[in-house]
Structure formats: C-alpha cells, structure tokens
Design a protein around this motif. Structure first.
Motif, PDB file in Angstrom:
ATOM      1  N   GLY A 353     120.117   9.902  54.366  1.00 34.94           N
ATOM      2  CA  GLY A 353     120.991   9.525  55.465  1.00 34.94           C
ATOM      3  C   GLY A 353     121.165   8.025  55.539  1.00 34.94           C
ATOM      4  N   GLU A 354     121.245   7.506  56.766  1.00 36.91           N
ATOM      5  CA  GLU A 354     121.481   6.071  56.949  1.00 36.91           C
ATOM      6  C   GLU A 354     120.357   5.230  56.354  1.00 36.91           C
ATOM      7  OE1 GLU A 354     121.072   3.599  60.805  1.00 36.91           O
ATOM      8  OE2 GLU A 354     123.220   4.172  60.726  1.00 36.91           O
ATOM      9  N   LYS A 355     119.109   5.679  56.507  1.00 36.05           N
ATOM     10  CA  LYS A 355     117.963   4.932  55.980  1.00 36.05           C
ATOM     11  C   LYS A 355     118.118   4.711  54.477  1.00 36.05           C
ATOM     12  CE  LYS A 355     112.952   5.271  55.311  1.00 36.05           C
ATOM     13  NZ  LYS A 355     111.755   6.117  55.521  1.00 36.05           N
ATOM     14  N   GLU A 356     118.468   5.743  53.760  1.00 38.33           N
ATOM     15  CA  GLU A 356     118.610   5.650  52.307  1.00 38.33           C
ATOM     16  C   GLU A 356     119.826   4.779  51.926  1.00 38.33           C
ATOM     17  OE1 GLU A 356     115.809   8.651  53.198  1.00 38.33           O
ATOM     18  OE2 GLU A 356     117.851   8.399  53.968  1.00 38.33           O
ATOM     19  N   ALA A 357     120.924   4.950  52.682  1.00 35.28           N
ATOM     20  CA  ALA A 357     122.118   4.148  52.404  1.00 35.28           C
ATOM     21  C   ALA A 357     121.826   2.662  52.614  1.00 35.28           C
ATOM     22  CB  ALA A 357     123.270   4.591  53.306  1.00 35.28           C
ATOM     23  N   PHE A 358     121.130   2.347  53.704  1.00 33.15           N
ATOM     24  CA  PHE A 358     120.804   0.953  53.997  1.00 33.15           C
ATOM     25  C   PHE A 358     119.832   0.384  52.964  1.00 33.15           C
ATOM     26  CE2 PHE A 358     121.813   0.491  58.823  1.00 33.15           C
ATOM     27  CZ  PHE A 358     123.114   0.907  58.579  1.00 33.15           C
ATOM     28  N   ALA A 359     118.881   1.196  52.524  1.00 35.18           N
ATOM     29  CA  ALA A 359     117.928   0.725  51.511  1.00 35.18           C
ATOM     30  C   ALA A 359     118.652   0.366  50.213  1.00 35.18           C
ATOM     31  CB  ALA A 359     116.869   1.797  51.253  1.00 35.18           C
ATOM     32  N   PHE A 360     119.605   1.202  49.836  1.00 32.56           N
ATOM     33  CA  PHE A 360     120.394   0.926  48.640  1.00 32.56           C
ATOM     34  C   PHE A 360     121.173  -0.380  48.806  1.00 32.56           C
ATOM     35  CE2 PHE A 360     124.581   1.291  46.560  1.00 32.56           C
ATOM     36  CZ  PHE A 360     124.192   1.396  45.233  1.00 32.56           C
ATOM     37  N   LEU A 361     121.858  -0.529  49.928  1.00 30.66           N
ATOM     38  CA  LEU A 361     122.682  -1.709  50.158  1.00 30.66           C
ATOM     39  C   LEU A 361     121.847  -2.983  50.221  1.00 30.66           C
ATOM     40  CD1 LEU A 361     125.095  -0.204  52.842  1.00 30.66           C
ATOM     41  CD2 LEU A 361     125.733  -0.918  50.535  1.00 30.66           C
ATOM     42  N   ASP A 362     120.669  -2.885  50.845  1.00 29.77           N
ATOM     43  CA  ASP A 362     119.828  -4.076  51.020  1.00 29.77           C
ATOM     44  C   ASP A 362     119.187  -4.546  49.725  1.00 29.77           C
ATOM     45  OD1 ASP A 362     120.447  -4.101  53.689  1.00 29.77           O
ATOM     46  OD2 ASP A 362     118.566  -3.178  54.352  1.00 29.77           O
ATOM     47  N   ASN A 363     119.219  -3.720  48.692  1.00 27.38           N
ATOM     48  CA  ASN A 363     118.562  -4.090  47.439  1.00 27.38           C
ATOM     49  C   ASN A 363     119.541  -4.388  46.309  1.00 27.38           C
ATOM     50  OD1 ASN A 363     115.383  -3.765  47.507  1.00 27.38           O
ATOM     51  ND2 ASN A 363     116.259  -2.255  48.908  1.00 27.38           N
ATOM     52  N   LEU A 364     120.804  -4.539  46.640  1.00 30.16           N
ATOM     53  CA  LEU A 364     121.784  -4.941  45.635  1.00 30.16           C
ATOM     54  C   LEU A 364     121.666  -6.437  45.357  1.00 30.16           C
ATOM     55  CD1 LEU A 364     124.880  -2.950  46.951  1.00 30.16           C
ATOM     56  CD2 LEU A 364     123.607  -2.472  44.846  1.00 30.16           C
TER      57      LEU A 364
END
Length: 429
Positions: A353-364
C-alpha cells in the motif's frame, strides 16, 4: 506571422510530390528571417503592444479581434500581446502541423486551455459528458466548479464499449443540452485508453440531425508523436505543453489544436479573458519542438526496457504500460487502432500500500520524486497522495487510483542506469 507591411514568406511543406514531416518543419516553419534582420531563429518579442502603419489598419485588426468581421477573433495583424504575438503565432502554426489540424491556440497553462475551452462552449443548464478518470484539476472544474453555475455532468469509464457510451449519451440528453464530450486518453494516472472512434460514432448516432457537441481529448500522454486523435474523430486535442512538447521541466503552458470552428469560439474567449502563453515561454517551446521527436523516441525506448525489468519483479503487482496490453483485449484493440507507440509514462502497482509506495519513492537516486511528466529526466510520484489527493476516496477506489500506485515518467537517461536505480529502490519495499 502577420505583418502590417508585407506578408511573410511561406515555408514550403512539400518538395515536389514529397510531403515534409513535422520533425523537419519544426526547424523553420512559420518564421520568415527577412522580417527579423535575417535572424536564423525567431527573436523573443518582448513587447506589450504593436505599432499600426495606418489608422485604418488598427480598425481592421480590431474588427477581427472583436468579431465584427468573420474569423472568430482572428486579427489580420499584430495588435496587443493579450491577443497575439509573433512567438505565439509561430508556435501555434507549428503545433497545427503535428496533427494536420486547422487551427491552434496557446495558453499560459494546460488548465488555462481546458478552463477557457469549457467557458467558451458551456452554458448554465448544459451537460458535460466525460471519460474517467481525468487529471484531478480537470475533474475538479467539471465536477465541482461548473456545477456552481448550473452545469451538470455524467461520465463513463475510459475503456467503455460503444454500447456503454450510447447509454451514457442517452442519459445525458435527458439531463439537458449536451455541450461537450471531454475525454482523456491515456487516462491520468491509470493509463487506460478511450475508444475515440466509438465515442465519435456514438455522438453521430445520438445527435443525428442535431447540433453535434464537440469532442475534446487530452492528448498530453501520447501526443503529438504516438497519438493523433483528430484522425479518429475528435474535434480538439488538448495539451499540457509543460510535458513532452516543452520536455525540459522549465516552463508551464498549454494548447488546443483542432477544428477551426471550435478553436475560433475559444479564441474569442481568450481574447477577452487573457491567458495566452507569454512570448518567452513560446520561444522556449519553439526550441523544444525541434527535438520533440528525438526526445520522445528515446524516452519511449527507455520505458520499454525499464518496464520489461519491472514486470517480472517479485515486489511488483502489475505494470500499467501500454506495451503490455493483453492480446485480444479491448484495450489492446483500442491501442492498435489509435496509437503508434506505448509512450514513456506508466502506472506501477507495487505489492502493498502507501507504505511500500513511499519506501520505493524515498529510495530513488536517479529518478526524481516530483509530479509532472514528459521531461528529459525520470520522475516518479504517488498520485493517490499527491496529484489526485483531492479526489474522494470512493471515487479513487472506483478508478483504481490506489495507495500502492506509483506514476513513473521515464526520461532520456541511460536505461541500464534507470534499471539499477529501480532495482535498488525496490529492495527497500
């Protein structure tokens, strides 16, 4: 570009029987160097007003602007920078070429283009029919702002069949005068396609013998290189020139391209309200159009490579990329009839969900966490939490704008570097 002294030399569009391609014409179409001291490139005309050679010229030009002469607000010459200007007119001439359109108008933003179009054709008591989803700001003006002035709306899903579109148009006619059919394809942010040919046929059937409401379509995601919806029956293509046409994330502008009958109505509204693209931005867009085909082609090739990697990744639920449409599906059929390329913007659904989406975005690292699309750099964002945050939760669910959705616009970087960046970011999910 009009002149009070003499008309400009016309740029040839053919050599013998050979028709020149848009990519070639972007280098000089619509500009006569002899009118600007022999300058190879059009100068930036930073002026608020233009000098008339004779008083009769000023009268004649204003007769065009005010609609006292036929032409939908078109002046024979340069008048005042709220109405027209050399940079904007050259830009509009070149934008027409990509879709072989009758006319074009430029605006200070994509939303200014959309808002001015709506104000030009919609009246209190009218009904606007639209596909869904739409860009959130577009949906807001149709579904929230216009109803304050007595305008109603009804929508159908992007992938609707001819029968479903027929049904919605019948309901719309029962609600009032249908003044516009507004489409967005691919839809932002799900990448769902609209069958423009089916909408065109349904409109003809529903309004046989009556005045036809124009069909406008936001063509920002694929146009003007990979989709030309005027050829499928749309009357107007809508562009956020901020995106691929500008392509460098350094300007904001919009455009309408299409039928002269519709464009002239909007031109009269723009003349009155303002909202025209400024000269400097128009000049920057002229520069960008010279490399549009190169940039979009490279970005499209990169997107194909990146999506091939993402499709089989264990932390990815699905990739909403037009190159992966299921053979034999309705979306694949629309794609084959309407599109010449899959584009470089797609929806990535991660497992979670949002947690996983944010984790992906924050590690680009290479891709930038930012809204917008179509630039030379790769951008990624979370639509449900950002661009479409204002959309009610129930409607977001209905339109598949979920918390695990990441919208990605691929740029012109090295594709292997982008894959390495996404692979690293997915480790944090």
């Amino acid at each position: 570009m009009p002149s009070t002294k003499r008309p400009p030399k016309q740029t040839p569009t053919t050599i013998g029987n050979h028709k020149l391609k848009p990519a070639t014409l972007m280098m000089g179409y619509g500009f006569d160097p002899s009118l600007s001291e022999g300058s190879l490139k059009a100068p930036i005309f930073l002026t608020s007003t233009f000098v008339f050679e004779k008083a009769a010229d000023g009268k004649r030009f204003f007769e065009g602007i005010t609609g006292k002469r036929p032409g939908g607000g078109t002046a024979e010459g340069l008048v005042y920078s709220r109405f027209n200007g050399p940079n904007q007119e050259i830009l509009e001439d070149r934008l027409q070429i990509w879709e072989d359109a009758e006319a074009a108008l430029t605006f200070s933003s994509g939303m200014t283009a959309i808002s001015t179009l709506l104000l030009a054709v919609v009246r209190p008591g009218d009904v606007v029919v639209h596909s869904g989803p739409l860009y959130a700001a577009t949906e807001s003006i149709i579904d929230k702002i216009l109803p304050q002035f007595g305008v109603k709306w009804i929508d159908f899903p992007s992938g609707a069949t001819r029968e479903e579109i027929d049904e919605v148009l019948a309901k719309a006619k029962a609600m009032g005068r249908v003044s516009l059919v507004y489409l967005e394809s691919p839809a932002n942010p799900t990448n769902a396609l609209v069958d423009v040919e089916a909408v065109h046929a349904a409109r003809a059937a529903a309004f046989a013998g009556e005045e036809l409401p124009p069909i406008a379509i936001d063509n920002t995601f694929l146009g003007p290189l990979w989709a030309k919806p005027l050829a499928q029956g749309a009357d107007v293509s809508v562009y956020s020139l901020t995106k691929y046409a500008g392509g460098h994330s350094d300007l904001v502008a919009g455009a309408l391209v299409g039928s002269r009958a519709v464009i002239d109505k909007v031109r009269f509204m723009r003349n009155t309200m303002g909202g025209i693209c400024d000269p400097n931005t128009a000049w920057m867009l002229l520069r960008s159009l010279e490399t549009l085909e190169l940039r979009m082609s490279r970005a499209g090739e990169n997107a194909e490579r990146v999506c091939e990697f993402l499709r089989d990744h264990p932390k990815v639920e699905k990739v909403g990329y037009l190159g992966f449409l299921e053979e034999g599906s309705r979306q694949a059929d629309i794609y084959k009839r309407h599109c010449t390329g899959a584009g470089s913007t797609f929806s990535l659904y991660l497992k979670g969900g949002e947690k996983e989406a944010f984790a992906f975005l924050d590690n680009l690292s290479i891709a930038h966490l930012a809204v917008s699309l179509g630039g030379t750099e790769t951008l990624a964002s979370a639509p449900a939490a950002m661009t479409h945050l204002s959309v009610p939760d129930e409607r977001k669910k209905q339109l598949e704008i979920t918390d695990n959705l990441v919208r990605i616009s691929i740029g012109v970087e090295d594709p292997d570097d982008l894959i390495a960046d996404f692979e690293n970011a997915l480790r944090a999910v």
